[in-house]
Motif scaffolding. Structure first.
Motif, PDB file in Angstrom:
ATOM      1  N   THR A   2     -60.824  12.723 -28.662  1.00  0.00           N
ATOM      2  CA  THR A   2     -62.204  13.161 -28.473  1.00  0.00           C
ATOM      3  C   THR A   2     -62.320  14.030 -27.233  1.00  0.00           C
ATOM      4  O   THR A   2     -63.050  15.019 -27.226  1.00  0.00           O
ATOM      5  CB  THR A   2     -63.148  11.941 -28.348  1.00  0.00           C
ATOM      6  N   GLY A   3     -61.594  13.673 -26.182  1.00  0.00           N
ATOM      7  CA  GLY A   3     -61.603  14.471 -24.957  1.00  0.00           C
ATOM      8  C   GLY A   3     -61.063  15.866 -25.181  1.00  0.00           C
ATOM      9  O   GLY A   3     -61.557  16.839 -24.603  1.00  0.00           O
ATOM     10  N   ASN A   4     -60.056  15.975 -26.042  1.00  0.00           N
ATOM     11  CA  ASN A   4     -59.487  17.276 -26.380  1.00  0.00           C
ATOM     12  C   ASN A   4     -60.536  18.147 -27.075  1.00  0.00           C
ATOM     13  O   ASN A   4     -60.713  19.310 -26.729  1.00  0.00           O
ATOM     14  CB  ASN A   4     -58.261  17.074 -27.278  1.00  0.00           C
ATOM     15  N   TYR A   5     -61.232  17.571 -28.051  1.00  0.00           N
ATOM     16  CA  TYR A   5     -62.297  18.308 -28.742  1.00  0.00           C
ATOM     17  C   TYR A   5     -63.434  18.660 -27.797  1.00  0.00           C
ATOM     18  O   TYR A   5     -63.970  19.767 -27.842  1.00  0.00           O
ATOM     19  CB  TYR A   5     -62.846  17.506 -29.923  1.00  0.00           C
ATOM     20  N   THR A   6     -63.801  17.721 -26.957  1.00  0.00           N
ATOM     21  CA  THR A   6     -64.886  17.971 -25.998  1.00  0.00           C
ATOM     22  C   THR A   6     -64.523  19.132 -25.093  1.00  0.00           C
ATOM     23  O   THR A   6     -65.345  20.014 -24.833  1.00  0.00           O
ATOM     24  CB  THR A   6     -65.165  16.709 -25.156  1.00  0.00           C
ATOM     25  N   TYR A   7     -63.290  19.144 -24.613  1.00  0.00           N
ATOM     26  CA  TYR A   7     -62.853  20.223 -23.736  1.00  0.00           C
ATOM     27  C   TYR A   7     -62.938  21.570 -24.442  1.00  0.00           C
ATOM     28  O   TYR A   7     -63.532  22.511 -23.921  1.00  0.00           O
ATOM     29  CB  TYR A   7     -61.424  19.995 -23.230  1.00  0.00           C
ATOM     30  N   TRP A   8     -62.327  21.668 -25.606  1.00  0.00           N
ATOM     31  CA  TRP A   8     -62.247  22.976 -26.258  1.00  0.00           C
ATOM     32  C   TRP A   8     -63.599  23.473 -26.749  1.00  0.00           C
ATOM     33  O   TRP A   8     -63.897  24.667 -26.666  1.00  0.00           O
ATOM     34  CB  TRP A   8     -61.210  22.964 -27.377  1.00  0.00           C
ATOM     35  N   ILE A   9     -64.431  22.580 -27.239  1.00  0.00           N
ATOM     36  CA  ILE A   9     -65.762  22.999 -27.697  1.00  0.00           C
ATOM     37  C   ILE A   9     -66.619  23.431 -26.514  1.00  0.00           C
ATOM     38  O   ILE A   9     -67.257  24.492 -26.546  1.00  0.00           O
ATOM     39  CB  ILE A   9     -66.433  21.879 -28.519  1.00  0.00           C
ATOM     40  N   SER A  10     -66.640  22.625 -25.466  1.00  0.00           N
ATOM     41  CA  SER A  10     -67.464  22.982 -24.300  1.00  0.00           C
ATOM     42  C   SER A  10     -66.937  24.242 -23.616  1.00  0.00           C
ATOM     43  O   SER A  10     -67.715  25.095 -23.186  1.00  0.00           O
ATOM     44  CB  SER A  10     -67.543  21.819 -23.310  1.00  0.00           C
ATOM     45  N   THR A  11     -65.638  24.394 -23.541  1.00  0.00           N
ATOM     46  CA  THR A  11     -65.051  25.577 -22.915  1.00  0.00           C
ATOM     47  C   THR A  11     -65.332  26.826 -23.755  1.00  0.00           C
ATOM     48  O   THR A  11     -65.647  27.886 -23.202  1.00  0.00           O
ATOM     49  CB  THR A  11     -63.539  25.393 -22.708  1.00  0.00           C
ATOM     50  N   ALA A  12     -65.224  26.700 -25.069  1.00  0.00           N
ATOM     51  CA  ALA A  12     -65.513  27.845 -25.941  1.00  0.00           C
ATOM     52  C   ALA A  12     -66.979  28.254 -25.828  1.00  0.00           C
ATOM     53  O   ALA A  12     -67.282  29.456 -25.717  1.00  0.00           O
ATOM     54  CB  ALA A  12     -65.171  27.500 -27.390  1.00  0.00           C
ATOM     55  N   LEU A  13     -67.885  27.297 -25.835  1.00  0.00           N
ATOM     56  CA  LEU A  13     -69.313  27.621 -25.724  1.00  0.00           C
ATOM     57  C   LEU A  13     -69.648  28.206 -24.353  1.00  0.00           C
ATOM     58  O   LEU A  13     -70.435  29.154 -24.253  1.00  0.00           O
ATOM     59  CB  LEU A  13     -70.162  26.386 -26.021  1.00  0.00           C
ATOM     60  N   LEU A  14     -69.057  27.659 -23.305  1.00  0.00           N
ATOM     61  CA  LEU A  14     -69.270  28.194 -21.963  1.00  0.00           C
ATOM     62  C   LEU A  14     -68.736  29.621 -21.870  1.00  0.00           C
ATOM     63  O   LEU A  14     -69.390  30.507 -21.310  1.00  0.00           O
ATOM     64  CB  LEU A  14     -68.591  27.301 -20.921  1.00  0.00           C
ATOM     65  N   VAL A 101     -78.042  24.719 -19.653  1.00  0.00           N
ATOM     66  CA  VAL A 101     -77.072  24.492 -20.732  1.00  0.00           C
ATOM     67  C   VAL A 101     -75.660  24.801 -20.235  1.00  0.00           C
ATOM     68  O   VAL A 101     -74.717  24.047 -20.499  1.00  0.00           O
ATOM     69  CB  VAL A 101     -77.427  25.356 -21.967  1.00  0.00           C
ATOM     70  N   GLY A 102     -75.531  25.898 -19.501  1.00  0.00           N
ATOM     71  CA  GLY A 102     -74.230  26.265 -18.949  1.00  0.00           C
ATOM     72  C   GLY A 102     -73.677  25.203 -18.008  1.00  0.00           C
ATOM     73  O   GLY A 102     -72.481  24.915 -18.029  1.00  0.00           O
ATOM     74  N   LEU A 103     -74.546  24.609 -17.196  1.00  0.00           N
ATOM     75  CA  LEU A 103     -74.089  23.545 -16.287  1.00  0.00           C
ATOM     76  C   LEU A 103     -73.571  22.336 -17.057  1.00  0.00           C
ATOM     77  O   LEU A 103     -72.550  21.744 -16.686  1.00  0.00           O
ATOM     78  CB  LEU A 103     -75.213  23.127 -15.344  1.00  0.00           C
ATOM     79  N   VAL A 104     -74.254  21.955 -18.128  1.00  0.00           N
ATOM     80  CA  VAL A 104     -73.802  20.822 -18.947  1.00  0.00           C
ATOM     81  C   VAL A 104     -72.441  21.136 -19.561  1.00  0.00           C
ATOM     82  O   VAL A 104     -71.519  20.299 -19.523  1.00  0.00           O
ATOM     83  CB  VAL A 104     -74.842  20.486 -20.032  1.00  0.00           C
ATOM     84  N   LEU A 105     -72.305  22.338 -20.106  1.00  0.00           N
ATOM     85  CA  LEU A 105     -71.018  22.739 -20.696  1.00  0.00           C
ATOM     86  C   LEU A 105     -69.915  22.809 -19.648  1.00  0.00           C
ATOM     87  O   LEU A 105     -68.781  22.395 -19.896  1.00  0.00           O
ATOM     88  CB  LEU A 105     -71.164  24.097 -21.391  1.00  0.00           C
ATOM     89  N   LEU A 106     -70.260  23.302 -18.464  1.00  0.00           N
ATOM     90  CA  LEU A 106     -69.286  23.414 -17.382  1.00  0.00           C
ATOM     91  C   LEU A 106     -68.778  22.037 -16.953  1.00  0.00           C
ATOM     92  O   LEU A 106     -67.569  21.833 -16.796  1.00  0.00           O
ATOM     93  CB  LEU A 106     -69.911  24.135 -16.191  1.00  0.00           C
ATOM     94  N   VAL A 107     -69.677  21.102 -16.787  1.00  0.00           N
ATOM     95  CA  VAL A 107     -69.277  19.750 -16.377  1.00  0.00           C
ATOM     96  C   VAL A 107     -68.400  19.114 -17.449  1.00  0.00           C
ATOM     97  O   VAL A 107     -67.367  18.496 -17.135  1.00  0.00           O
ATOM     98  CB  VAL A 107     -70.516  18.882 -16.067  1.00  0.00           C
ATOM     99  N   ALA A 108     -68.781  19.277 -18.717  1.00  0.00           N
ATOM    100  CA  ALA A 108     -67.977  18.708 -19.801  1.00  0.00           C
ATOM    101  C   ALA A 108     -66.584  19.335 -19.842  1.00  0.00           C
ATOM    102  O   ALA A 108     -65.581  18.631 -19.993  1.00  0.00           O
ATOM    103  CB  ALA A 108     -68.689  18.900 -21.133  1.00  0.00           C
ATOM    104  N   SER A 109     -66.515  20.640 -19.688  1.00  0.00           N
ATOM    105  CA  SER A 109     -65.231  21.331 -19.713  1.00  0.00           C
ATOM    106  C   SER A 109     -64.354  20.920 -18.531  1.00  0.00           C
ATOM    107  O   SER A 109     -63.172  20.591 -18.702  1.00  0.00           O
ATOM    108  CB  SER A 109     -65.463  22.845 -19.695  1.00  0.00           C
ATOM    109  N   PHE A 110     -64.942  20.927 -17.339  1.00  0.00           N
ATOM    110  CA  PHE A 110     -64.161  20.588 -16.145  1.00  0.00           C
ATOM    111  C   PHE A 110     -63.681  19.140 -16.167  1.00  0.00           C
ATOM    112  O   PHE A 110     -62.546  18.840 -15.815  1.00  0.00           O
ATOM    113  CB  PHE A 110     -64.988  20.849 -14.890  1.00  0.00           C
TER     114      PHE A 110
END
Length: 135
Positions: A2-14, A101-110
Motif C-alpha cells: 500500500t505504501g508503494n501505491y501511495t508513493y507513486w500515486i501521490s508523486t505522480a499527482l504532485l 492539495v499539493g501539500l497533502v500530496l507532498l506529505v504523502a509522497s515524502f
C-alpha cells in the motif's frame, strides 16, 4: 504494498500539478505575471518559478541524488506553504486550494518514499517508522 501505491500515486499527482503549473506559466505568461502582481510578487519570478518547478519534478522522479531529491521536496513544501498563505493573505482562499492539495500530496509522497525506492532517504518519515517497528 500500500505504501508503494501511495508513493507513486501521490508523486505522480504532485508532479502533474507542478508540470501543469509550469505549462500555465509558459502558455499564460501575462496572466500569471498579473496574478503574481496581485499577490504582491514581482513579475520576474515567472521564468524562475517555471524552471524551478520543472527541475523539482525531475529531481524527485529521477532521484539521481537522494539529498537533491530531499531538497526538491523542501523547496516544494515552502513554495506550496507560501503560495497558500499568499492567497489567504489577500483574502482569496479559493486560490489556496491547489496549494493545500499539493501539500497533502507532498506529505504523502515524502512520507512513503522509502517504501517505494531502493535507496532510502535518511529524512523520510517512513524510515523512522520502519526502524521503530524493527527495534
Amino acid at each position: 504494498m500500500t505504501g508503494n501505491y501511495t508513493y507513486w500515486i501521490s508523486t505522480a499527482l504532485l508532479s502533474l500539478l507542478y508540470l501543469a503549473s509550469a505549462a500555465a506559466y509558459v502558455a499564460k505568461r501575462d496572466w500569471v505575471r498579473q496574478a503574481l502582481a496581485d499577490l504582491g510578487y514581482p513579475g520576474y519570478l515567472v521564468p524562475v518559478l517555471t524552471v524551478v518547478k520543472i527541475l523539482a519534478v525531475a529531481a524527485i522522479l529521477s532521484r539521481i541524488s537522494v539529498p537533491l531529491s530531499d531538497l526538491a521536496y523542501a523547496g516544494m513544501f515552502y513554495h506550496l506553504l507560501l503560495s497558500g498563505l499568499a492567497h489567504i493573505g489577500v483574502r482569496k482562499p479559493g486560490g489556496a486550494l491547489p496549494a493545500a492539495v499539493g501539500l497533502v500530496l507532498l506529505v504523502a509522497s515524502f512520507a512513503t518514499q522509502n517504501l517505494a525506492r531502493d535507496i532510502p532517504s535518511p529524512d523520510a518519515l517512513a524510515m523512522a517508522a520502519q526502524q521503530a517497528t524493527l527495534n
